[in-house]
Write a protein that holds these residues in place. Structure first.
Motif, PDB file in Angstrom:
ATOM      1  N   GLU A  45      23.931  30.481  -2.842  1.00 31.44           N
ATOM      2  CA  GLU A  45      24.826  30.889  -3.924  1.00 31.44           C
ATOM      3  C   GLU A  45      24.578  30.020  -5.144  1.00 31.44           C
ATOM      4  OE1 GLU A  45      28.974  30.432  -2.917  1.00 31.44           O
ATOM      5  OE2 GLU A  45      28.580  28.625  -1.745  1.00 31.44           O
ATOM      6  N   SER A  46      24.833  30.599  -6.269  1.00 28.52           N
ATOM      7  CA  SER A  46      24.638  29.877  -7.517  1.00 28.52           C
ATOM      8  C   SER A  46      25.842  28.974  -7.774  1.00 28.52           C
ATOM      9  CB  SER A  46      24.438  30.854  -8.671  1.00 28.52           C
ATOM     10  OG  SER A  46      25.553  31.726  -8.779  1.00 28.52           O
ATOM     11  N   VAL A  47      25.559  27.861  -8.430  1.00 26.64           N
ATOM     12  CA  VAL A  47      26.615  26.922  -8.789  1.00 26.64           C
ATOM     13  C   VAL A  47      26.774  26.882 -10.305  1.00 26.64           C
ATOM     14  CG1 VAL A  47      27.399  24.541  -8.684  1.00 26.64           C
ATOM     15  CG2 VAL A  47      26.175  25.542  -6.728  1.00 26.64           C
ATOM     16  N   ALA A  48      25.723  26.442 -10.999  1.00 26.31           N
ATOM     17  CA  ALA A  48      25.807  26.289 -12.450  1.00 26.31           C
ATOM     18  C   ALA A  48      24.416  26.221 -13.050  1.00 26.31           C
ATOM     19  CB  ALA A  48      26.590  25.031 -12.811  1.00 26.31           C
ATOM     20  N   ALA A  49      24.349  26.476 -14.356  1.00 26.11           N
ATOM     21  CA  ALA A  49      23.073  26.422 -15.074  1.00 26.11           C
ATOM     22  C   ALA A  49      23.298  25.874 -16.472  1.00 26.11           C
ATOM     23  CB  ALA A  49      22.433  27.808 -15.136  1.00 26.11           C
ATOM     24  N   ILE A  50      22.218  25.361 -17.053  1.00 25.58           N
ATOM     25  CA  ILE A  50      22.299  24.764 -18.389  1.00 25.58           C
ATOM     26  C   ILE A  50      20.939  24.899 -19.062  1.00 25.58           C
ATOM     27  CG2 ILE A  50      21.653  22.461 -17.564  1.00 25.58           C
ATOM     28  CD1 ILE A  50      23.682  21.295 -19.564  1.00 25.58           C
ATOM     29  N   ARG A  51      20.959  25.084 -20.363  1.00 23.30           N
ATOM     30  CA  ARG A  51      19.704  25.076 -21.102  1.00 23.30           C
ATOM     31  C   ARG A  51      19.304  23.628 -21.360  1.00 23.30           C
ATOM     32  NH1 ARG A  51      18.677  30.191 -22.381  1.00 23.30           N
ATOM     33  NH2 ARG A  51      20.402  31.618 -22.905  1.00 23.30           N
ATOM     34  N   TRP A  52      18.010  23.363 -21.336  1.00 25.22           N
ATOM     35  CA  TRP A  52      17.547  21.983 -21.443  1.00 25.22           C
ATOM     36  C   TRP A  52      17.900  21.369 -22.782  1.00 25.22           C
ATOM     37  CZ3 TRP A  52      16.908  18.973 -17.747  1.00 25.22           C
ATOM     38  CH2 TRP A  52      16.166  17.797 -17.840  1.00 25.22           C
ATOM     39  N   THR A  53      17.895  22.158 -23.836  1.00 26.09           N
ATOM     40  CA  THR A  53      18.152  21.610 -25.167  1.00 26.09           C
ATOM     41  C   THR A  53      19.421  22.174 -25.792  1.00 26.09           C
ATOM     42  OG1 THR A  53      16.692  23.298 -26.089  1.00 26.09           O
ATOM     43  CG2 THR A  53      15.732  21.130 -25.639  1.00 26.09           C
ATOM     44  N   SER A  54      20.359  22.555 -24.960  1.00 22.69           N
ATOM     45  CA  SER A  54      21.622  23.057 -25.479  1.00 22.69           C
ATOM     46  C   SER A  54      22.738  22.585 -24.558  1.00 22.69           C
ATOM     47  CB  SER A  54      21.604  24.584 -25.526  1.00 22.69           C
ATOM     48  OG  SER A  54      22.911  25.099 -25.707  1.00 22.69           O
ATOM     49  N   PRO A  55      23.898  22.281 -25.106  1.00 20.93           N
ATOM     50  CA  PRO A  55      25.012  21.867 -24.255  1.00 20.93           C
ATOM     51  C   PRO A  55      25.718  23.028 -23.562  1.00 20.93           C
ATOM     52  CG  PRO A  55      25.696  21.872 -26.536  1.00 20.93           C
ATOM     53  CD  PRO A  55      24.223  22.177 -26.535  1.00 20.93           C
ATOM     54  N   MET A  56      25.255  24.249 -23.836  1.00 30.47           N
ATOM     55  CA  MET A  56      25.923  25.404 -23.241  1.00 30.47           C
ATOM     56  C   MET A  56      25.716  25.402 -21.736  1.00 30.47           C
ATOM     57  SD  MET A  56      25.224  28.521 -25.873  1.00 30.47           S
ATOM     58  CE  MET A  56      26.149  29.610 -24.809  1.00 30.47           C
ATOM     59  N   THR A  57      26.807  25.601 -21.000  1.00 30.46           N
ATOM     60  CA  THR A  57      26.756  25.610 -19.540  1.00 30.46           C
ATOM     61  C   THR A  57      27.284  26.931 -19.011  1.00 30.46           C
ATOM     62  OG1 THR A  57      28.911  24.526 -19.474  1.00 30.46           O
ATOM     63  CG2 THR A  57      26.979  23.110 -19.352  1.00 30.46           C
ATOM     64  N   PHE A  58      26.841  27.258 -17.827  1.00 29.73           N
ATOM     65  CA  PHE A  58      27.226  28.513 -17.189  1.00 29.73           C
ATOM     66  C   PHE A  58      27.577  28.216 -15.740  1.00 29.73           C
ATOM     67  CE2 PHE A  58      25.655  31.141 -20.657  1.00 29.73           C
ATOM     68  CZ  PHE A  58      24.753  30.282 -21.266  1.00 29.73           C
ATOM     69  N   TYR A  59      28.699  28.725 -15.296  1.00 31.75           N
ATOM     70  CA  TYR A  59      29.164  28.466 -13.941  1.00 31.75           C
ATOM     71  C   TYR A  59      29.433  29.782 -13.215  1.00 31.75           C
ATOM     72  CZ  TYR A  59      29.921  23.661 -15.463  1.00 31.75           C
ATOM     73  OH  TYR A  59      29.745  22.385 -15.936  1.00 31.75           O
ATOM     74  N   ALA A  60      29.109  29.769 -11.928  1.00 28.72           N
ATOM     75  CA  ALA A  60      29.581  30.868 -11.100  1.00 28.72           C
ATOM     76  C   ALA A  60      31.101  30.815 -11.070  1.00 28.72           C
ATOM     77  CB  ALA A  60      29.000  30.743  -9.697  1.00 28.72           C
ATOM     78  N   ASP A  61      31.722  31.958 -11.027  1.00 32.03           N
ATOM     79  CA  ASP A  61      33.190  32.010 -11.109  1.00 32.03           C
ATOM     80  C   ASP A  61      33.845  31.121 -10.052  1.00 32.03           C
ATOM     81  OD1 ASP A  61      33.384  35.537 -12.054  1.00 32.03           O
ATOM     82  OD2 ASP A  61      33.102  33.726 -13.246  1.00 32.03           O
ATOM     83  N   SER A  62      33.307  31.099  -8.853  1.00 39.79           N
ATOM     84  CA  SER A  62      33.918  30.331  -7.767  1.00 39.79           C
ATOM     85  C   SER A  62      33.694  28.835  -7.899  1.00 39.79           C
ATOM     86  CB  SER A  62      33.371  30.809  -6.421  1.00 39.79           C
ATOM     87  OG  SER A  62      31.966  30.632  -6.361  1.00 39.79           O
ATOM     88  N   MET A  63      32.838  28.439  -8.848  1.00 39.40           N
ATOM     89  CA  MET A  63      32.512  27.021  -9.016  1.00 39.40           C
ATOM     90  C   MET A  63      33.193  26.397 -10.234  1.00 39.40           C
ATOM     91  SD  MET A  63      30.517  26.739  -6.446  1.00 39.40           S
ATOM     92  CE  MET A  63      29.584  27.884  -5.398  1.00 39.40           C
ATOM     93  N   LYS A  64      33.917  27.172 -10.974  1.00 38.56           N
ATOM     94  CA  LYS A  64      34.558  26.646 -12.182  1.00 38.56           C
ATOM     95  C   LYS A  64      35.704  25.728 -11.800  1.00 38.56           C
ATOM     96  CE  LYS A  64      33.376  30.658 -15.007  1.00 38.56           C
ATOM     97  NZ  LYS A  64      33.883  31.841 -15.742  1.00 38.56           N
ATOM     98  N   GLY A  65      35.732  24.568 -12.454  1.00 40.20           N
ATOM     99  CA  GLY A  65      36.841  23.647 -12.255  1.00 40.20           C
ATOM    100  C   GLY A  65      36.448  22.342 -11.609  1.00 40.20           C
ATOM    101  N   ARG A  66      35.762  22.369 -10.485  1.00 40.46           N
ATOM    102  CA  ARG A  66      35.428  21.138  -9.770  1.00 40.46           C
ATOM    103  C   ARG A  66      33.974  20.708  -9.947  1.00 40.46           C
ATOM    104  NH1 ARG A  66      35.228  21.157  -4.655  1.00 40.46           N
ATOM    105  NH2 ARG A  66      34.985  23.424  -4.356  1.00 40.46           N
ATOM    106  N   PHE A  67      33.174  21.559 -10.522  1.00 43.64           N
ATOM    107  CA  PHE A  67      31.747  21.287 -10.690  1.00 43.64           C
ATOM    108  C   PHE A  67      31.433  21.142 -12.180  1.00 43.64           C
ATOM    109  CE2 PHE A  67      30.191  22.221  -6.403  1.00 43.64           C
ATOM    110  CZ  PHE A  67      31.272  22.897  -5.866  1.00 43.64           C
ATOM    111  N   THR A  68      30.615  20.141 -12.503  1.00 40.77           N
ATOM    112  CA  THR A  68      30.190  19.944 -13.886  1.00 40.77           C
ATOM    113  C   THR A  68      28.684  19.701 -13.919  1.00 40.77           C
ATOM    114  OG1 THR A  68      32.324  18.955 -14.471  1.00 40.77           O
ATOM    115  CG2 THR A  68      30.496  18.623 -15.999  1.00 40.77           C
ATOM    116  N   ILE A  69      27.983  20.557 -14.619  1.00 43.54           N
ATOM    117  CA  ILE A  69      26.539  20.392 -14.778  1.00 43.54           C
ATOM    118  C   ILE A  69      26.271  19.720 -16.111  1.00 43.54           C
ATOM    119  CG2 ILE A  69      26.198  22.670 -15.835  1.00 43.54           C
ATOM    120  CD1 ILE A  69      23.531  22.849 -14.300  1.00 43.54           C
ATOM    121  N   SER A  70      25.290  18.838 -16.113  1.00 48.08           N
ATOM    122  CA  SER A  70      24.904  18.164 -17.350  1.00 48.08           C
ATOM    123  C   SER A  70      23.445  17.764 -17.243  1.00 48.08           C
ATOM    124  CB  SER A  70      25.789  16.942 -17.609  1.00 48.08           C
ATOM    125  OG  SER A  70      25.620  15.983 -16.583  1.00 48.08           O
TER     126      SER A  70
END
Length: 125
Positions: A45-70
């Motif tokens: 299952e997917s957790v989260a994604a991020i662009r290498w040169t952008s602070p924009m983050t994307f989370y799977a709905d079930s992962m929002k809240g407790r997970f932080t990608i950076s």
């Protein structure tokens, strides 16, 4: 691109972990990085994604809240902070990289070309 995940371990429920993924090789500024996980007997299952040169983050709905990608571009390292760990978070966590992806494709594992070896997270109750 070579990816090396680390930071997993055995932790009690309610604890926190920070996973790291060191990238080396031909990393490009337009790469996308992501975390996926696969628990015992479960589909990946997917957790989260991020662009290498952008602070924009994307989370799977079930992962929002407790997970932080950076990411730290200077260190070529991707991170995943997991708080308030639950036994159901027990899984092998994989980091992955891909060339540019549109936002709607960033949480689809099939779009990722490069994968780390995974790091085991085990949460005890």
């Amino acid at each position: 691109v070579q990816l090396q995940a680390s930071g997993g371990g055995l932790v009690q429920a309610g604890g926190s972990l920070r996973l790291s993924c060191a990238a080396s090789g031909r990393t490009a500024s337009n790469h996308v990085m992501a975390w996926f996980r696969q628990g015992p007997g479960k589909d990946r299952e997917s957790v989260a994604a991020i662009r290498w040169t952008s602070p924009m983050t994307f989370y799977a709905d079930s992962m929002k809240g407790r997970f932080t990608i950076s990411r730290d571009s200077a260190k070529n390292t991707l991170y995943l902070q997991i708080n308030s760990l639950k036994p159901e978070d027990t899984a092998v966590y994989y980091c992955a990289a891909a060339p540019y992806l549109i936002a709607t494709s960033m949480l689809n594992a099939e779009n990722y070309n490069y994968w780390g070896q995974g790091t085991q997270v085990t949460v005890s109750s």
